[in-house]
Design a protein around this motif. Structure first.
Motif, PDB file in Angstrom:
ATOM      1  N   THR A 168       0.837  -1.193   0.000  1.00 13.01           N
ATOM      2  CA  THR A 168       0.000   0.000   0.000  1.00 13.01           C
ATOM      3  C   THR A 168       0.874   1.245   0.000  1.00 13.01           C
ATOM      4  O   THR A 168       1.760   1.387   0.857  1.00 13.01           O
ATOM      5  N   VAL A 169       0.638   2.144  -0.932  1.00 16.42           N
ATOM      6  CA  VAL A 169       1.280   3.468  -0.884  1.00 16.42           C
ATOM      7  C   VAL A 169       0.525   4.310   0.128  1.00 16.42           C
ATOM      8  O   VAL A 169      -0.676   4.536  -0.019  1.00 16.42           O
ATOM      9  N   GLN A 173       8.882  -9.446  -5.011  1.00 18.99           N
ATOM     10  CA  GLN A 173       9.078  -8.406  -6.010  1.00 18.99           C
ATOM     11  C   GLN A 173       7.972  -7.383  -5.873  1.00 18.99           C
ATOM     12  O   GLN A 173       6.790  -7.709  -5.933  1.00 18.99           O
ATOM     13  N   LEU A 174       8.369  -6.136  -5.653  1.00 13.65           N
ATOM     14  CA  LEU A 174       7.393  -5.071  -5.439  1.00 13.65           C
ATOM     15  C   LEU A 174       6.561  -4.841  -6.694  1.00 13.65           C
ATOM     16  O   LEU A 174       7.092  -4.867  -7.811  1.00 13.65           O
ATOM     17  N   PRO A 175       5.273  -4.587  -6.525  1.00 13.97           N
ATOM     18  CA  PRO A 175       4.422  -4.389  -7.694  1.00 13.97           C
ATOM     19  C   PRO A 175       4.617  -3.051  -8.377  1.00 13.97           C
ATOM     20  O   PRO A 175       4.119  -2.850  -9.476  1.00 13.97           O
ATOM     21  N   GLU A 176       5.331  -2.128  -7.733  1.00  7.29           N
ATOM     22  CA  GLU A 176       5.593  -0.832  -8.346  1.00  7.29           C
ATOM     23  C   GLU A 176       7.091  -0.561  -8.330  1.00  7.29           C
ATOM     24  O   GLU A 176       7.737  -0.627  -7.289  1.00  7.29           O
ATOM     25  N   LYS A 226       5.927  -8.223  10.968  1.00  6.84           N
ATOM     26  CA  LYS A 226       5.480  -8.586   9.625  1.00  6.84           C
ATOM     27  C   LYS A 226       5.167  -7.380   8.739  1.00  6.84           C
ATOM     28  O   LYS A 226       4.687  -7.552   7.618  1.00  6.84           O
ATOM     29  N   THR A 227       5.455  -6.183   9.216  1.00  5.02           N
ATOM     30  CA  THR A 227       5.154  -4.976   8.444  1.00  5.02           C
ATOM     31  C   THR A 227       6.412  -4.140   8.241  1.00  5.02           C
ATOM     32  O   THR A 227       7.122  -3.830   9.198  1.00  5.02           O
ATOM     33  N   VAL A 232       4.468  -2.504   3.420  1.00  7.99           N
ATOM     34  CA  VAL A 232       4.495  -3.872   2.920  1.00  7.99           C
ATOM     35  C   VAL A 232       4.157  -4.791   4.080  1.00  7.99           C
ATOM     36  O   VAL A 232       4.920  -4.885   5.048  1.00  7.99           O
ATOM     37  N   VAL A 233       3.017  -5.473   4.008  1.00  2.65           N
ATOM     38  CA  VAL A 233       2.600  -6.395   5.054  1.00  2.65           C
ATOM     39  C   VAL A 233       2.862  -7.814   4.579  1.00  2.65           C
ATOM     40  O   VAL A 233       2.272  -8.274   3.592  1.00  2.65           O
ATOM     41  N   LEU A 234       3.744  -8.496   5.275  1.00  3.82           N
ATOM     42  CA  LEU A 234       4.150  -9.849   4.924  1.00  3.82           C
ATOM     43  C   LEU A 234       3.185 -10.866   5.493  1.00  3.82           C
ATOM     44  O   LEU A 234       2.466 -10.583   6.472  1.00  3.82           O
ATOM     45  N   PRO A 235       3.130 -12.077   4.945  1.00 10.37           N
ATOM     46  CA  PRO A 235       2.248 -13.097   5.509  1.00 10.37           C
ATOM     47  C   PRO A 235       2.724 -13.537   6.878  1.00 10.37           C
ATOM     48  O   PRO A 235       3.903 -13.447   7.218  1.00 10.37           O
ATOM     49  N   SER A 236       1.809 -14.000   7.695  1.00 15.06           N
ATOM     50  CA  SER A 236       2.159 -14.490   9.025  1.00 15.06           C
ATOM     51  C   SER A 236       3.045 -15.719   8.892  1.00 15.06           C
ATOM     52  O   SER A 236       2.973 -16.467   7.920  1.00 15.06           O
ATOM     53  N   HIS A 237       3.862 -15.920   9.907  1.00 14.96           N
ATOM     54  CA  HIS A 237       4.798 -17.058   9.868  1.00 14.96           C
ATOM     55  C   HIS A 237       4.023 -18.358   9.925  1.00 14.96           C
ATOM     56  O   HIS A 237       3.013 -18.473  10.605  1.00 14.96           O
TER      57      HIS A 237
END
Length: 330
Positions: free
Chosen positions: A68-69, A290-293, A306-307, A325-330
């Protein structure tokens, strides 16, 4: 009339030639119909996660990660190159072209809340921030041109920063460092003695090189209280790109590296996540996203386990911005 290049998300990055009547980058550029075959474009430019025999890689997808920007950044920090957080407030710096200033951001209203001058310091090319409970560390180690044979790290006490009103001056101590085999006569953008990433790991400063030549990164470790220091590479990570930022999350033992491909046209930005085990980077459980932007993402900060917060400096393709960038939970 001026021809402009506009870039989009990873799956839609295309060259869109737009005739502009001014030097202002247009927003909302449209995709010409000739490029609308998404499958063809994806086949041409979609990057694949790097593969190395020494690494076990899990590639994180857009479905697993929330990107999210959050905000545009004020023009005063259009060259943002590092991030730090103290009591919930974000701090940043500019790279070369600015003075020796620290900036506290007010993101709610997108303005500079506090600007502080670091005394006994020069901003030759400030590229990264690191922190512990006592100090903020500023790395003056940018070396795209290959003309520097020493770097500087400035150590600024938080107790001064915390109470300083806008416009104040701060004291600093300097550590001079040199990378083993570093000289001042290297070919610009074709060497391995650039650095834009430092972080604190177990009371030690870790530096990661930005390798223009082989697109790997070397880990260097610096001590406190000694200047000058000659640093030897401790590890090599085959990241296949240019590392521009790093941050370590002590509670979870996770190390995040931010960077982008050396290829700019149809390039991509990325994040690596590694575990730190026994004072080393563990390559056996690497995660790659890989970042979408695509942008010049230069600042990186763990918000929680995770953030990540990342910042981009302005460029012909985009304005300075902050993203989450919020990563998936472990």
């Amino acid at each position: 009339m001026l021809t402009r290049l506009c870039f989009f998300s990873r799956y839609n990055w295309v060259v869109n030639l737009v005739l502009c009547s001014s030097f202002t980058l247009l927003s909302g550029c449209s995709v010409p119909s000739v490029w609308n075959d998404e499958a063809e474009v994806t086949q041409e430019i979609q990057a694949v996660a790097p593969v190395s025999g020494d690494m076990q890689i899990s590639t994180l997808t857009e479905q697993q990660v929330k990107f999210t920007v959050l905000a545009s950044l004020p023009s005063d920090v259009s060259e943002t190159s590092g991030l730090a957080m103290r009591y919930g407030k974000l701090w940043t710096i500019n790279d070369s072209g600015d003075g020796a200033f620290l900036y506290k951001l007010n993101l709610s209203n997108q303005f500079i809340e506090t600007k502080l001058k670091v005394t006994d310091a020069v901003n030759r090319d400030w590229e990264s921030l690191a922190q512990d409970d006592t100090y903020l560390y500023i790395a003056d180690c940018g070396n795209n041109s290959g003309k520097r044979d020493t770097f500087q790290i400035y150590q600024v006490p938080w107790h001064e920063i915390d109470i300083a009103p806008n416009g104040s001056r701060l004291s600093s101590d300097r550590i001079n460092i040199k990378l083993e085999k570093q000289t001042a006569d290297l070919e610009a953008y074709e060497h391995n003695y650039d650095c834009e990433a430092i972080t604190m790991v177990d009371n030690q400063l870790w530096l990661f090189s930005k390798n223009w030549q082989d697109q790997q990164t070397q880990l260097y470790q610096a001590e406190f209280g000694t200047s000058p220091q000659l640093l030897k590479a401790q590890q090599t990570l085959p990241v296949q790109g240019l590392i521009t930022a790093v941050d370590y999350h002590q509670p979870s033992g996770q190390l995040a590296l931010l960077g982008y491909s050396k290829q700019r046209l149809f390039g991509h930005a990325f994040i690596w996540i590694f575990d730190v085990v026994g004072g080393e980077v563990d390559l056996s459980h690497a995660k790659y996203y890989q970042l979408p932007e695509y942008s010049q993402w230069e600042g990186l900060l763990w918000k929680n386990d995770k953030t990540l917060l990342i910042s981009a400096e302005s460029s012909p393709l985009s304005s300075a911005a902050l993203a989450e960038v919020v990563l998936p939970s472990h």
